[in-house]
Scaffold this active site. Structure first.
Site, PDB file in Angstrom:
ATOM      1  CD  GLU B  49     -11.065  -3.299  -1.701  1.00  0.00           C
ATOM      2  OE1 GLU B  49     -10.374  -3.390  -2.044  1.00  0.00           O
ATOM      3  OE2 GLU B  49     -12.440  -2.379  -2.781  1.00  0.00           O
ATOM      4  CG  ASN B  50      -8.836  -8.814  -5.195  1.00  0.00           C
ATOM      5  OD1 ASN B  50      -8.155  -7.820  -4.828  1.00  0.00           O
ATOM      6  ND2 ASN B  50      -8.773  -9.380  -6.379  1.00  0.00           N
TER       7      ASN B  50
END
Lengths: 49, 219
Positions: B49-50
């Site tokens: 998710e980064n």
């Protein structure tokens, strides 16, 4: 991002790994279908006004 | 602490349910330990998710790039097909339902599929990270956890006591002892580990467990 289905029209398909990860605008998880169009029809040409 | 053989048996069972060419996000802890159990030729795209899709293998200190980490802070790498994007795009991807599966750890899961995995008040709060969105929006949500806490108390309960990460979101629970499906009809005991038994799983679960119509699988 908002569409339920995303179809990409391609003029050129390259092998996996040829694209720089930093240069991708639309990552793979957004894409559902790919249509390769090596011979783009005339309708795609520059519009003459 | 879970025996290594028991843990690997559990992780192998989880990995069997990951579909080829699917987009999968792996949470911290047991989920990330799935990586070595997912065959390379399955074409699975790991999402972090980064802002990475098709995350490459984790690298050792000698080869790590300090600027290339996953959401858990692990030093990862690129592979053919990797794409980088910003956090907004990453969460747009999650919220628009583009993730086929989210695999998360948990402190508690309820009979209704409620998930508690971000805080034990006054004790331990690792934070929720991307889990709220992942739990609500991924097409399938799978949880991996120990069947009981370190004091031997059940973590699958009729109702969660800890603050929720998301309600009604879990589809399947994998533990060292069993695979349990969350369905509109309640919890179904789909599979039991070969070192355990249906009796033990029912005893150590603080919610109603129903046996499947077919035989209980042994893994």
């Amino acid at each position: 991002m908002a569409a339920q289905t995303t179809i990409v029209e391609l003029e050129g398909l390259v092998e996996l790994g040829r694209l720089n990860p930093n240069h991708i605008h639309t990552p793979a998880p957004f894409i559902d279908h790919v249509v390769v169009m090596p011979n783009v029809p005339e309708v795609y040409d520059v519009v003459k006004r | 602490m879970m025996l290594l053989s028991v843990k690997n048996n559990m992780l192998k069972r989880v990995a069997r349910d990951i579909a080829s060419y699917s987009v999968v996000n792996l949470g911290m802890g047991y989920p990330l330990e799935l990586l070595p159990h997912i065959p390379d030729d399955l074409g699975v795209m790991i999402h972090s998710e980064n802002g990475i899709s098709s995350v490459g293998p984790v690298l050792g200190p000698g080869h790590a790039d300090r600027n290339l980490i996953d959401a858990g802070g692990g030093y990862v790498s690129v592979m053919p097909g990797t794409a980088f994007f910003d956090s907004a795009t990453s969460f747009a991807m999650i919220r628009s339902g583009r993730l086929d599966m989210s695999v998360l750890g948990a402190f508690e899961v309820s009979e209704q599929g409620d998930l508690a995995n971000w805080s034990i008040p006054n004790k331990f709060t690792p934070g929720m990270g991307g889990a709220v969105e992942l739990a609500q929006k991924a097409k399938r949500v799978h949880v991996i956890m120990t069947h009981c806490d370190k004091h031997g108390n059940p973590k699958i309960k009729s109702k969660c006591e800890l603050p929720l990460t998301a309600a009604h979101c879990v589809d399947r629970i994998y533990t060292d002892l069993a695979v349990i499906d969350v369905t509109p009809e309640g919890l179904i005991l789909t599979a039991v580990a070969s070192h355990s038994s249906v009796f033990e799983v029912i005893t150590l679960t603080a919610a109603t467990l129903t046996l499947p119509k077919t035989e209980v699988e042994v893994f």
